[in-house]
Scaffold this motif. Structure first.
Motif, PDB file in Angstrom:
ATOM      1  N   VAL A 118      -6.920 -18.029  37.856  1.00 55.87           N
ATOM      2  CA  VAL A 118      -7.931 -18.795  37.173  1.00 55.87           C
ATOM      3  C   VAL A 118      -8.471 -20.073  37.954  1.00 55.87           C
ATOM      4  O   VAL A 118      -7.599 -20.940  37.991  1.00 55.87           O
ATOM      5  CB  VAL A 118      -7.789 -19.028  35.730  1.00 55.87           C
ATOM      6  CG1 VAL A 118      -9.178 -19.725  35.398  1.00 55.87           C
ATOM      7  CG2 VAL A 118      -7.456 -17.803  35.073  1.00 55.87           C
ATOM      8  N   GLU A 175     -11.027 -23.080  37.966  1.00 54.94           N
ATOM      9  CA  GLU A 175     -12.170 -23.570  37.410  1.00 54.94           C
ATOM     10  C   GLU A 175     -12.861 -24.519  38.350  1.00 54.94           C
ATOM     11  O   GLU A 175     -12.369 -25.189  39.016  1.00 54.94           O
ATOM     12  CB  GLU A 175     -11.554 -24.271  36.082  1.00 54.94           C
ATOM     13  CG  GLU A 175     -11.074 -23.430  35.059  1.00 54.94           C
ATOM     14  CD  GLU A 175     -10.801 -24.628  33.948  1.00 54.94           C
ATOM     15  OE1 GLU A 175     -10.817 -25.635  33.653  1.00 54.94           O
ATOM     16  OE2 GLU A 175     -10.268 -23.891  32.643  1.00 54.94           O
ATOM     17  N   ASN A 206     -10.356 -32.276  31.879  1.00 55.45           N
ATOM     18  CA  ASN A 206     -11.664 -32.723  31.423  1.00 55.45           C
ATOM     19  C   ASN A 206     -12.041 -33.859  32.374  1.00 55.45           C
ATOM     20  O   ASN A 206     -11.241 -34.710  32.885  1.00 55.45           O
ATOM     21  CB  ASN A 206     -11.328 -33.446  30.230  1.00 55.45           C
ATOM     22  CG  ASN A 206     -10.934 -32.445  29.022  1.00 55.45           C
ATOM     23  OD1 ASN A 206     -11.309 -31.516  29.124  1.00 55.45           O
ATOM     24  ND2 ASN A 206     -10.584 -33.075  27.811  1.00 55.45           N
ATOM     25  N   GLU A 228     -15.630 -30.144  29.031  1.00 46.14           N
ATOM     26  CA  GLU A 228     -14.578 -29.420  28.243  1.00 46.14           C
ATOM     27  C   GLU A 228     -14.153 -28.359  28.857  1.00 46.14           C
ATOM     28  O   GLU A 228     -14.909 -27.301  28.727  1.00 46.14           O
ATOM     29  CB  GLU A 228     -14.910 -29.203  27.075  1.00 46.14           C
ATOM     30  CG  GLU A 228     -15.640 -30.582  25.963  1.00 46.14           C
ATOM     31  CD  GLU A 228     -14.264 -31.495  25.710  1.00 46.14           C
ATOM     32  OE1 GLU A 228     -13.132 -30.964  25.901  1.00 46.14           O
ATOM     33  OE2 GLU A 228     -14.515 -32.749  25.557  1.00 46.14           O
ATOM     34  N   GLN A 229     -13.071 -28.317  29.602  1.00 44.60           N
ATOM     35  CA  GLN A 229     -12.603 -27.066  30.406  1.00 44.60           C
ATOM     36  C   GLN A 229     -11.170 -26.913  29.708  1.00 44.60           C
ATOM     37  O   GLN A 229     -10.333 -27.606  29.133  1.00 44.60           O
ATOM     38  CB  GLN A 229     -12.563 -27.281  31.722  1.00 44.60           C
ATOM     39  CG  GLN A 229     -14.205 -27.356  32.289  1.00 44.60           C
ATOM     40  CD  GLN A 229     -13.932 -27.591  33.642  1.00 44.60           C
ATOM     41  OE1 GLN A 229     -13.645 -28.484  34.515  1.00 44.60           O
ATOM     42  NE2 GLN A 229     -14.700 -26.713  34.532  1.00 44.60           N
ATOM     43  N   GLU A 230     -10.565 -25.603  30.333  1.00 45.18           N
ATOM     44  CA  GLU A 230      -9.357 -25.309  30.170  1.00 45.18           C
ATOM     45  C   GLU A 230      -8.143 -26.149  30.659  1.00 45.18           C
ATOM     46  O   GLU A 230      -7.162 -26.407  30.015  1.00 45.18           O
ATOM     47  CB  GLU A 230      -9.077 -23.833  30.124  1.00 45.18           C
ATOM     48  CG  GLU A 230     -10.062 -22.989  29.453  1.00 45.18           C
ATOM     49  CD  GLU A 230      -9.540 -22.803  28.049  1.00 45.18           C
ATOM     50  OE1 GLU A 230      -8.551 -23.144  27.739  1.00 45.18           O
ATOM     51  OE2 GLU A 230     -10.603 -22.726  26.994  1.00 45.18           O
ATOM     52  N   LEU A 231      -8.490 -26.456  31.741  1.00 42.53           N
ATOM     53  CA  LEU A 231      -7.393 -27.280  32.478  1.00 42.53           C
ATOM     54  C   LEU A 231      -7.749 -28.844  32.641  1.00 42.53           C
ATOM     55  O   LEU A 231      -6.850 -29.627  32.286  1.00 42.53           O
ATOM     56  CB  LEU A 231      -7.418 -26.553  34.021  1.00 42.53           C
ATOM     57  CG  LEU A 231      -7.032 -25.017  34.343  1.00 42.53           C
ATOM     58  CD1 LEU A 231      -7.060 -24.984  35.746  1.00 42.53           C
ATOM     59  CD2 LEU A 231      -5.809 -24.870  33.685  1.00 42.53           C
ATOM     60  N   THR A 249      -3.176 -30.313  28.884  1.00 47.55           N
ATOM     61  CA  THR A 249      -2.400 -29.039  28.970  1.00 47.55           C
ATOM     62  C   THR A 249      -0.891 -29.345  29.210  1.00 47.55           C
ATOM     63  O   THR A 249      -0.380 -30.480  29.596  1.00 47.55           O
ATOM     64  CB  THR A 249      -2.583 -27.916  29.742  1.00 47.55           C
ATOM     65  OG1 THR A 249      -2.467 -28.273  31.165  1.00 47.55           O
ATOM     66  CG2 THR A 249      -4.266 -27.602  29.837  1.00 47.55           C
ATOM     67  N   ASN A 274      -5.620 -34.390  32.095  1.00 47.19           N
ATOM     68  CA  ASN A 274      -4.909 -33.061  31.969  1.00 47.19           C
ATOM     69  C   ASN A 274      -4.409 -32.990  30.399  1.00 47.19           C
ATOM     70  O   ASN A 274      -3.277 -33.530  30.222  1.00 47.19           O
ATOM     71  CB  ASN A 274      -4.108 -32.718  32.882  1.00 47.19           C
ATOM     72  CG  ASN A 274      -3.039 -31.449  32.803  1.00 47.19           C
ATOM     73  OD1 ASN A 274      -3.428 -30.706  31.855  1.00 47.19           O
ATOM     74  ND2 ASN A 274      -2.025 -31.275  33.483  1.00 47.19           N
TER      75      ASN A 274
END
Length: 238
Positions: free
Chosen positions: A117, A119, A10, A5-8, A36, A34
């Motif tokens: 950023v 990741e 999965n 589980e990441q911001e950019l 986002t 993605n």
């Protein structure tokens, strides 16, 4: 967890599992999601680049979409000790500007700089033993009995059946031969008696013809013919 589980992006799965077999290429896949509204660029690195082939190793994941990455391990000549692998993968992701294509991706995009950023997600490599073929089991074997035992019992039953059938056939054949032999003997005896009676009848006819006593001879001839008929009837009946 089945995914990172990441911001950019999965990432699923977090472990690269290879059913290890000597002298055979083996592949597994990663799915990058993605969630986002941004274009996300990614790059895949490994600690052993000569051993693995990653397609694609760089790319763009569009907003609200997914991308599959195939990792192929080259054929290996030797198995590692205890089936343990120390190889690792690193997947880097960063926001890219709209309209960026995979050809526009550069190494500088993943450099960590102020205001950017990047990741990172580390992936392990796990070797799995190759699948074993199922052991053959005799169909219809009873629970708790081995296939070899079932086969032996079936062979014994089949052998007994064949022996019984052979004996029955042999007995019937012997009986038939005995009947045929007995009938042949009776037929031969009947023909022999019939020929002998014909000869005696012919002799009697000649004697009667030569006799002067016509009436007495005729009476005697009738008696003899009657006796011959009785004898023939007895032979035929037996």
């Amino acid at each position: 967890m089945s995914s990172a589980e990441q911001e950019l992006l999965n990432i699923n799965p977090l472990e690269l599992k290879f059913p290890f077999e000597l002298k055979k290429q083996i592949s597994c896949s990663l799915q990058l999601s993605n969630k986002t509204e941004n274009h996300v660029a990614f790059k895949v690195k490994t600690t052993n680049p000569k051993k693995y082939c990653v397609r694609p190793n760089t790319g763009i994941v569009l907003p609200r979409s997914t991308c599959d990455v195939i990792v192929t391990m080259q054929a290996q000549k030797e198995a590692p000790a205890d089936m343990q692998c120390k190889d690792k993968f690193l997947l880097q992701s960063v926001v890219a500007t709209a309209g960026t294509s995979p050809k526009d991706i550069t190494q500088e995009m993943f450099n960590k700089e102020p205001g950017r950023v990047v990741e990172e997600c580390k992936l392990k490599v796990i070797y799995l033993p190759p699948p074993q073929p199922p052991s053959p089991v005799a169909e219809g074997s009873e629970e708790g009995s081995s296939p070899r035992q079932s086969l032996t019992e079936n062979d014994s039953q089949n052998g007994s059946e064949l022996t019984r059938t052979f004996l029955e056939t042999h007995d019937k054949s012997s009986e038939a031969k005995s009947v045929i032999y007995r009938l042949t003997e009776e037929k031969t005896a009947f023909l022999h008696h019939s020929n002998r009676l014909r000869q005696e009848l012919e002799l009697l006819r000649r004697d009667v013809g030569k006799s002067r006593g016509g009436g007495g001879a005729s009476f005697m001839f009738v008696i003899i013919v009657g006796l011959i008929g009785v004898a023939l009837g007895y032979i035929l009946k037996s």
